[in-house]
Design a protein around this motif. Structure first.
Motif, PDB file in Angstrom:
ATOM      1  N   VAL A 102       1.601   2.571  -1.803  1.00 45.33           N
ATOM      2  CA  VAL A 102       0.452   2.241  -2.648  1.00 45.33           C
ATOM      3  C   VAL A 102      -0.625   3.295  -2.454  1.00 45.33           C
ATOM      4  O   VAL A 102      -0.544   4.129  -1.543  1.00 45.33           O
ATOM      5  CB  VAL A 102      -0.112   0.847  -2.317  1.00 45.33           C
ATOM      6  CG1 VAL A 102       0.932  -0.238  -2.546  1.00 45.33           C
ATOM      7  CG2 VAL A 102      -0.604   0.802  -0.867  1.00 45.33           C
ATOM      8  N   GLN A 103      -1.628   3.255  -3.301  1.00 45.71           N
ATOM      9  CA  GLN A 103      -2.767   4.151  -3.176  1.00 45.71           C
ATOM     10  C   GLN A 103      -3.942   3.412  -2.539  1.00 45.71           C
ATOM     11  O   GLN A 103      -4.186   2.243  -2.836  1.00 45.71           O
ATOM     12  CB  GLN A 103      -3.173   4.700  -4.545  1.00 45.71           C
ATOM     13  CG  GLN A 103      -2.192   5.695  -5.144  1.00 45.71           C
ATOM     14  CD  GLN A 103      -2.714   6.327  -6.415  1.00 45.71           C
ATOM     15  OE1 GLN A 103      -3.516   5.750  -7.132  1.00 45.71           O
ATOM     16  NE2 GLN A 103      -2.269   7.543  -6.700  1.00 45.71           N
ATOM     17  N   ALA A 104      -4.641   4.111  -1.659  1.00 43.58           N
ATOM     18  CA  ALA A 104      -5.806   3.515  -1.005  1.00 43.58           C
ATOM     19  C   ALA A 104      -6.934   3.349  -2.015  1.00 43.58           C
ATOM     20  O   ALA A 104      -7.183   4.221  -2.843  1.00 43.58           O
ATOM     21  CB  ALA A 104      -6.265   4.409   0.141  1.00 43.58           C
ATOM     22  N   HIS A 105      -7.590   2.223  -1.946  1.00 43.23           N
ATOM     23  CA  HIS A 105      -8.712   1.967  -2.842  1.00 43.23           C
ATOM     24  C   HIS A 105      -9.671   0.992  -2.179  1.00 43.23           C
ATOM     25  O   HIS A 105      -9.304   0.231  -1.289  1.00 43.23           O
ATOM     26  CB  HIS A 105      -8.217   1.375  -4.174  1.00 43.23           C
ATOM     27  CG  HIS A 105      -7.442   0.097  -4.002  1.00 43.23           C
ATOM     28  ND1 HIS A 105      -8.035  -1.140  -3.888  1.00 43.23           N
ATOM     29  CD2 HIS A 105      -6.107  -0.130  -3.898  1.00 43.23           C
ATOM     30  CE1 HIS A 105      -7.114  -2.081  -3.743  1.00 43.23           C
ATOM     31  NE2 HIS A 105      -5.929  -1.497  -3.747  1.00 43.23           N
ATOM     32  N   GLY A 106     -10.912   1.023  -2.602  1.00 43.34           N
ATOM     33  CA  GLY A 106     -11.931   0.062  -2.175  1.00 43.34           C
ATOM     34  C   GLY A 106     -11.948  -0.225  -0.685  1.00 43.34           C
ATOM     35  O   GLY A 106     -12.040   0.678   0.157  1.00 43.34           O
ATOM     36  N   HIS A 107     -11.862  -1.508  -0.357  1.00 45.65           N
ATOM     37  CA  HIS A 107     -11.963  -1.986   1.019  1.00 45.65           C
ATOM     38  C   HIS A 107     -10.885  -1.375   1.898  1.00 45.65           C
ATOM     39  O   HIS A 107     -11.123  -1.045   3.074  1.00 45.65           O
ATOM     40  CB  HIS A 107     -11.861  -3.515   1.027  1.00 45.65           C
ATOM     41  CG  HIS A 107     -12.060  -4.134   2.371  1.00 45.65           C
ATOM     42  ND1 HIS A 107     -13.169  -3.896   3.148  1.00 45.65           N
ATOM     43  CD2 HIS A 107     -11.270  -4.984   3.093  1.00 45.65           C
ATOM     44  CE1 HIS A 107     -13.080  -4.581   4.281  1.00 45.65           C
ATOM     45  NE2 HIS A 107     -11.933  -5.235   4.278  1.00 45.65           N
ATOM     46  N   LEU A 108      -9.683  -1.177   1.345  1.00 43.89           N
ATOM     47  CA  LEU A 108      -8.575  -0.625   2.117  1.00 43.89           C
ATOM     48  C   LEU A 108      -8.849   0.819   2.518  1.00 43.89           C
ATOM     49  O   LEU A 108      -8.602   1.227   3.663  1.00 43.89           O
ATOM     50  CB  LEU A 108      -7.284  -0.712   1.298  1.00 43.89           C
ATOM     51  CG  LEU A 108      -5.954  -0.513   2.024  1.00 43.89           C
ATOM     52  CD1 LEU A 108      -5.834  -1.470   3.195  1.00 43.89           C
ATOM     53  CD2 LEU A 108      -4.797  -0.713   1.055  1.00 43.89           C
ATOM     54  N   ALA A 109      -9.359   1.607   1.594  1.00 43.19           N
ATOM     55  CA  ALA A 109      -9.711   3.002   1.906  1.00 43.19           C
ATOM     56  C   ALA A 109     -10.812   3.052   2.961  1.00 43.19           C
ATOM     57  O   ALA A 109     -10.796   3.915   3.854  1.00 43.19           O
ATOM     58  CB  ALA A 109     -10.153   3.724   0.641  1.00 43.19           C
ATOM     59  N   THR A 110     -11.753   2.126   2.886  1.00 44.92           N
ATOM     60  CA  THR A 110     -12.845   2.094   3.860  1.00 44.92           C
ATOM     61  C   THR A 110     -12.336   1.746   5.247  1.00 44.92           C
ATOM     62  O   THR A 110     -12.711   2.388   6.242  1.00 44.92           O
ATOM     63  CB  THR A 110     -13.911   1.070   3.425  1.00 44.92           C
ATOM     64  OG1 THR A 110     -14.425   1.428   2.142  1.00 44.92           O
ATOM     65  CG2 THR A 110     -15.056   1.015   4.424  1.00 44.92           C
ATOM     66  N   LEU A 111     -11.465   0.743   5.352  1.00 45.25           N
ATOM     67  CA  LEU A 111     -10.941   0.328   6.645  1.00 45.25           C
ATOM     68  C   LEU A 111     -10.126   1.434   7.307  1.00 45.25           C
ATOM     69  O   LEU A 111     -10.224   1.671   8.514  1.00 45.25           O
ATOM     70  CB  LEU A 111     -10.085  -0.936   6.502  1.00 45.25           C
ATOM     71  CG  LEU A 111     -10.816  -2.259   6.325  1.00 45.25           C
ATOM     72  CD1 LEU A 111      -9.809  -3.388   6.142  1.00 45.25           C
ATOM     73  CD2 LEU A 111     -11.704  -2.559   7.523  1.00 45.25           C
ATOM     74  N   LEU A 112      -9.295   2.108   6.509  1.00 45.18           N
ATOM     75  CA  LEU A 112      -8.439   3.146   7.058  1.00 45.18           C
ATOM     76  C   LEU A 112      -9.140   4.501   7.153  1.00 45.18           C
ATOM     77  O   LEU A 112      -8.572   5.456   7.689  1.00 45.18           O
ATOM     78  CB  LEU A 112      -7.173   3.276   6.208  1.00 45.18           C
ATOM     79  CG  LEU A 112      -6.150   2.160   6.418  1.00 45.18           C
ATOM     80  CD1 LEU A 112      -5.168   2.098   5.264  1.00 45.18           C
ATOM     81  CD2 LEU A 112      -5.407   2.366   7.727  1.00 45.18           C
ATOM     82  N   LYS A 113     -10.354   4.581   6.605  1.00 39.83           N
ATOM     83  CA  LYS A 113     -11.157   5.815   6.629  1.00 39.83           C
ATOM     84  C   LYS A 113     -10.386   6.987   6.019  1.00 39.83           C
ATOM     85  O   LYS A 113     -10.279   8.067   6.602  1.00 39.83           O
ATOM     86  CB  LYS A 113     -11.577   6.139   8.062  1.00 39.83           C
ATOM     87  CG  LYS A 113     -12.451   5.067   8.695  1.00 39.83           C
ATOM     88  CD  LYS A 113     -12.865   5.426  10.116  1.00 39.83           C
ATOM     89  CE  LYS A 113     -13.733   4.339  10.720  1.00 39.83           C
ATOM     90  NZ  LYS A 113     -14.130   4.640  12.127  1.00 39.83           N
ATOM     91  N   VAL A 114      -9.831   6.738   4.828  1.00 41.44           N
ATOM     92  CA  VAL A 114      -9.093   7.774   4.106  1.00 41.44           C
ATOM     93  C   VAL A 114      -9.700   7.909   2.711  1.00 41.44           C
ATOM     94  O   VAL A 114     -10.346   6.983   2.200  1.00 41.44           O
ATOM     95  CB  VAL A 114      -7.593   7.425   3.992  1.00 41.44           C
ATOM     96  CG1 VAL A 114      -6.949   7.392   5.365  1.00 41.44           C
ATOM     97  CG2 VAL A 114      -7.391   6.092   3.262  1.00 41.44           C
ATOM     98  N   PRO A 115      -9.493   9.054   2.054  1.00 41.39           N
ATOM     99  CA  PRO A 115     -10.022   9.223   0.695  1.00 41.39           C
ATOM    100  C   PRO A 115      -9.377   8.243  -0.281  1.00 41.39           C
ATOM    101  O   PRO A 115      -8.199   7.891  -0.140  1.00 41.39           O
ATOM    102  CB  PRO A 115      -9.634  10.668   0.353  1.00 41.39           C
ATOM    103  CG  PRO A 115      -9.415  11.340   1.665  1.00 41.39           C
ATOM    104  CD  PRO A 115      -8.865  10.290   2.564  1.00 41.39           C
ATOM    105  N   VAL A 116     -10.146   7.806  -1.262  1.00 40.99           N
ATOM    106  CA  VAL A 116      -9.609   6.936  -2.311  1.00 40.99           C
ATOM    107  C   VAL A 116      -8.476   7.677  -3.019  1.00 40.99           C
ATOM    108  O   VAL A 116      -8.588   8.858  -3.332  1.00 40.99           O
ATOM    109  CB  VAL A 116     -10.715   6.555  -3.315  1.00 40.99           C
ATOM    110  CG1 VAL A 116     -10.120   5.796  -4.499  1.00 40.99           C
ATOM    111  CG2 VAL A 116     -11.784   5.723  -2.628  1.00 40.99           C
ATOM    112  N   GLY A 117      -7.376   6.960  -3.230  1.00 46.27           N
ATOM    113  CA  GLY A 117      -6.222   7.567  -3.875  1.00 46.27           C
ATOM    114  C   GLY A 117      -5.182   8.091  -2.913  1.00 46.27           C
ATOM    115  O   GLY A 117      -4.095   8.513  -3.336  1.00 46.27           O
TER     116      GLY A 117
END
Length: 243
Positions: A102-117
């Protein structure tokens, strides 16, 4: 005078308590029960909903209503993201695993500290005893950190029921947030519980020695099917003890 569905629930409850209706037994269809009690199906469903909320009856989509077997709790071991091996190793317990990217987005991108997408590996695990779900976990890891072969169909992960919510074994620190809340619609469907039931919800964030987040896991357990145990280890300063 009590509403009619209370009387129906009391009657079915008594039949379950006395063994007239056995654990695992399928109840007659809602139409048949409504005719038997001379009520509408709406009234009948109110009675069944009360028994479902008490954990006496389980509704399985497409199959009907069943007398629920006595529930056995499993144990979640905090800090390790595992199910207790003494309970998880029981033959009746199994874990189904589904993987995707999947692609990181929103809350998930924030938790994992990775760029959106960013690309993430996602593992969805469902722990079951027979047909009864005990826990749901969704675990995410940046794709560049996924060990070779981990997501293969024949990986050791899929053969282990104890590594319920862990992809990486190299994390240096784990932070878990715990709360009780109503289930989301997806959780209620997967865990076969009512929307008013309580789930034990855990968010698990693991970091490596550099502070990089290596995985995030979201776990949900029906409140009546799990015990969670967390152990704190105190570090003793030897210089103080020798002083």
């Amino acid at each position: 005078m009590p509403p009619r569905h209370h009387d129906i629930a009391d009657d079915l409850r008594q039949q379950i308590a006395t063994g007239h209706l056995q654990p695992g037994e399928r109840l007659p269809s809602e139409t048949v029960l409504a005719e038997r009690y001379a009520v509408s199906t709406v009234t009948l469903r109110h009675a069944l909903a009360a028994l479902q909320g008490e954990g006496l009856v389980e509704k399985i989509h497409g199959k009907g209503n069943f007398v629920r077997r006595p529930l056995r709790k499993i144990m979640y071991v905090g800090g390790w993201g595992t199910l207790d091996p003494w309970t998880a190793a029981e033959p009746a317990l199994r874990v189904t695993v589904r993987s995707t990217t999947v692609q990181a987005h929103g809350h998930l991108a924030t938790l994992l500290k990775v760029p959106v997408g960013s690309s993430l590996a996602e593992l969805s695990c469902l722990s079951l005893e027979g047909e009864t779900p005990h826990g749901l976990a969704r675990t995410y890891m940046p794709c560049d950190l996924v060990p070779a072969g981990l997501l293969d169909d024949d990986s050791a992960y899929r053969a282990s029921a104890t590594r319920f919510a862990v992809l990486s074994l190299t994390s240096a620190a784990v932070r878990e947030s715990v709360c009780a809340r109503p289930p989301t619609p997806d959780e209620a469907s997967a865990l076969r519980i009512g929307p008013a039931s309580a789930v034990l919800s855990l968010t698990r964030i693991a970091t490596d020695s550099t502070g990089r987040v290596v995985e995030a896991a979201f776990l949900a357990f029906p409140g009546d099917r799990v015990d969670a145990v967390f152990t704190t280890h105190h570090v003793i300063d030897e210089r103080q003890t020798q002083g």
